[in-house]
Design an enzyme around this catalytic site. Structure first.
Site, PDB file in Angstrom:
ATOM      1  N   ARG A   1      -3.471  -3.165  -3.331  1.00 44.40           N
ATOM      2  CA  ARG A   1      -4.140  -4.418  -3.646  1.00 44.40           C
ATOM      3  C   ARG A   1      -4.431  -4.476  -5.144  1.00 44.40           C
ATOM      4  NH1 ARG A   1      -5.632  -1.872   0.796  1.00 44.40           N
ATOM      5  NH2 ARG A   1      -5.583  -2.956   2.808  1.00 44.40           N
TER       6      ARG A   1
ATOM      7  N   TRP B   1      -2.715  -0.744   6.225  1.00 41.77           N
ATOM      8  CA  TRP B   1      -3.313  -1.673   7.173  1.00 41.77           C
ATOM      9  C   TRP B   1      -3.833  -0.896   8.371  1.00 41.77           C
ATOM     10  CZ3 TRP B   1       1.423  -3.601   4.961  1.00 41.77           C
ATOM     11  CH2 TRP B   1       1.250  -4.740   4.157  1.00 41.77           C
TER      12      TRP B   1
ATOM     13  N   HIS C   1      -1.570 -11.108  -4.067  1.00 41.89           N
ATOM     14  CA  HIS C   1      -1.186 -10.499  -2.790  1.00 41.89           C
ATOM     15  C   HIS C   1       0.308 -10.564  -2.542  1.00 41.89           C
ATOM     16  CE1 HIS C   1      -3.865  -8.633   0.019  1.00 41.89           C
ATOM     17  NE2 HIS C   1      -3.277  -9.147   1.068  1.00 41.89           N
TER      18      HIS C   1
ATOM     19  N   TYR D   1       1.938 -11.237   8.199  1.00 45.54           N
ATOM     20  CA  TYR D   1       2.809 -11.234   7.026  1.00 45.54           C
ATOM     21  C   TYR D   1       4.283 -11.290   7.409  1.00 45.54           C
ATOM     22  CZ  TYR D   1      -1.329  -9.712   4.393  1.00 45.54           C
ATOM     23  OH  TYR D   1      -2.561  -9.638   3.821  1.00 45.54           O
TER      24      TYR D   1
ATOM     25  N   ARG E   1       2.434  -7.264  -1.900  1.00 50.57           N
ATOM     26  CA  ARG E   1       2.186  -6.661  -0.584  1.00 50.57           C
ATOM     27  C   ARG E   1       2.959  -7.415   0.499  1.00 50.57           C
ATOM     28  NH1 ARG E   1      -1.886  -3.405   0.853  1.00 50.57           N
ATOM     29  NH2 ARG E   1      -2.641  -4.633   2.614  1.00 50.57           N
TER      30      ARG E   1
END
Length: 344
Positions: free
Chosen positions: A170, A313, A287, A322, A290
Site C-alpha cells: 500500500r 489480504w 491503489h 479486485y 495492487r
C-alpha cells in the site's frame, strides 16, 4: 467525554459518568494499538455524528439504537455510499465497546436499517468502486519512456512504480521504506525487509523480493539520488526543482505526493480517460498497482491463496472484488457449457 478525547476530536464535553470517562482515557492512551488511519477515521466519524446529535437534540454517548438508525438514514439521504455508512456504524460500535457500553448496533432496528440501506443502494445501481488497474504492460511501457530520463523525478517515479507493482504494498507502506531495509540476494536482486503492513503487525515483518529489472531501476535511483550512504533515509524522497534529491530521515513523502506519481504516470502514458466510478477513479491512483498486479496474477492462473499472500489480504472476498472481472469467464457454468458445445 474525557479531556483528551475532547482535544483529539474537538468535541464539547458530554455528560458521561466517571467510569465511562476512565474507559475513554484508557482507550486514548492505547491509541497506538490502532493504525493512524483507523484513528483518523474514528475522530472524523465522532465529529460528524456528534454534530448531527447536537443539531437534532440526540445523545451521542451512549447512543440509543433509534438514534443510530436515524443517523445512518441521515447519511444515506445525504448521498453517502453504503460502504461509508457501514464504516460509520462500525466505528460508533467500536467507540461504545471501548467506553464499556453496549453498542447500539446490536439492536434489530439498526440491523434492519443497514439491510435497508444496502438493499436500496444495490437496487439504485451503486457499485463498489475500484481503482483503475496499473498492469505489467503499463509498467513496461513507462519503463521504455523513463529509463534514461535526465529528470531525477522521473527516475524516482519509475523506481517507485516498479516497487509498488512488484511488492503490492500500500502507498503508506511504500512511504515508510528506508535504505536500510534493502539487502541483496546472491544474484544481486534486491530484497526488501518490510517492518509491518496494514494486516501484518508482527516482529518478523515481511520480506519482499524484486525482479532483476525492478532491482536495477531501484538501484539506479539510489545511486543518482545519493542515497547509498544514507541508511536511515526514506527510500523515496522529494526531488527539488534543481534536479537534486532532498534526502529525508524524519518524515516520509505524503500520501498525496506519492499518489501524484501515479497521476504523472497516467499523463505520460497518454491513457484515455475511463468512465468515472463514484466520481473517482478517472486515472491511476495509489491503489492501482495492487489492483493491476492482482489481476495480472489471476490472468496467469495463480491461485487465490498465492495472490492473497503477495498482497497481504486476510479475507478472500476483499481480493475477489479486485479480480471479479478477470474470473468472469472462468466460472463452472461457462466451463460446463463450452465443454458441452465442444462435444457437439
Amino acid at each position: 467525554m474525557t479531556k483528551i478525547i475532547q482535544q483529539s476530536a474537538q468535541l464539547p464535553a458530554l455528560s458521561a459518568d466517571e467510569d465511562i470517562a476512565g474507559q475513554l482515557r484508557a482507550f486514548v492512551q492505547d491509541r497506538e494499538a490502532f493504525s493512524p488511519n483507523t484513528w483518523r477515521q474514528l475522530l472524523s466519524v465522532m465529529r460528524i455524528c456528534h454534530q448531527w446529535a447536537t443539531e437534532n437534540d440526540r445523545r451521542f454517548l451512549p447512543m440509543a439504537p433509534e438514534d443510530l438508525r436515524d443517523y445512518l438514514t441521515f447519511l444515506q439521504a445525504n448521498g453517502r455510499a453504503s460502504s461509508t455508512i457501514a464504516t460509520h456504524a462500525s466505528l460508533i460500535s467500536m467507540l461504545h465497546r471501548n467506553a464499556g457500553l453496549l453498542p447500539p448496533n446490536t439492536s434489530p432496528a439498526v440491523f434492519r436499517a443497514m439491510k435497508k440501506i444496502n438493499r436500496m443502494a444495490v437496487v439504485s445501481g451503486e457499485r463498489t468502486g475500484q481503482a483503475v488497474p496499473f498492469c505489467l504492460s503499463d509498467l513496461k511501457a513507462l519503463d521504455v519512456r523513463w529509463q534514461n530520463s535526465a529528470q531525477l523525478k522521473e527516475m524516482r517515479n519509475l523506481a517507485f512504480l516498479h516497487v509498488a507493482y512488484s511488492t503490492l504494498l500500500r502507498v503508506s507502506e511504500l512511504a515508510r521504506l528506508r535504505v536500510s531495509d534493502i539487502t541483496r540476494a546472491e544474484d544481486g536482486r534486491i530484497i526488501l525487509d518490510v517492518a509491518w503492513t496494514k494486516t501484518i503487525v508482527q516482529t518478523g515483518g515481511l520480506i519482499k523480493a524484486l525482479s532483476t529489472l525492478s532491482s536495477q531501476r531501484l538501484t539506479e535511483w539510489i545511486q543518482l539520488a545519493g542515497l547509498a550512504a544514507e541508511p536511515d533515509a526514506f527510500l523515496f524522497c522529494p526531488v527539488h526543482r534543481t534536479n537534486k534529491a532532498l534526502i529525508t530521515t524524519h518524515r516520509p513523502l505524503s500520501t498525496p505526493a506519492l499518489e501524484d506519481i501515479f497521476i504523472q504516470a497516467w499523463r505520460e502514458a497518454g491513457q484515455s480517460r475511463p468512465k468515472g466510478n463514484k466520481n473517482r477513479y478517472r486515472g491511476w491512483s495509489g491503489h492501482s498497482a495492487r489492483v493491476g498486479a492482482a489481476q495480472d496474477m489471476a490472468k496467469q492462473g495463480y491461485a487465490v491463496a498465492q495472490i492473497m499472500q503477495e498482497g497481504t489480504w486476510k479475507k478472500p472476498e476483499t481480493l475477489m472484488r479486485y479480480i471479479r472481472n478477470v474470473d468472469a469467464h472462468t466460472g463452472a457454468m461457462i466451463d460446463l457449457m463450452e465443454k458441452k458445445s465442444g462435444q457437439r
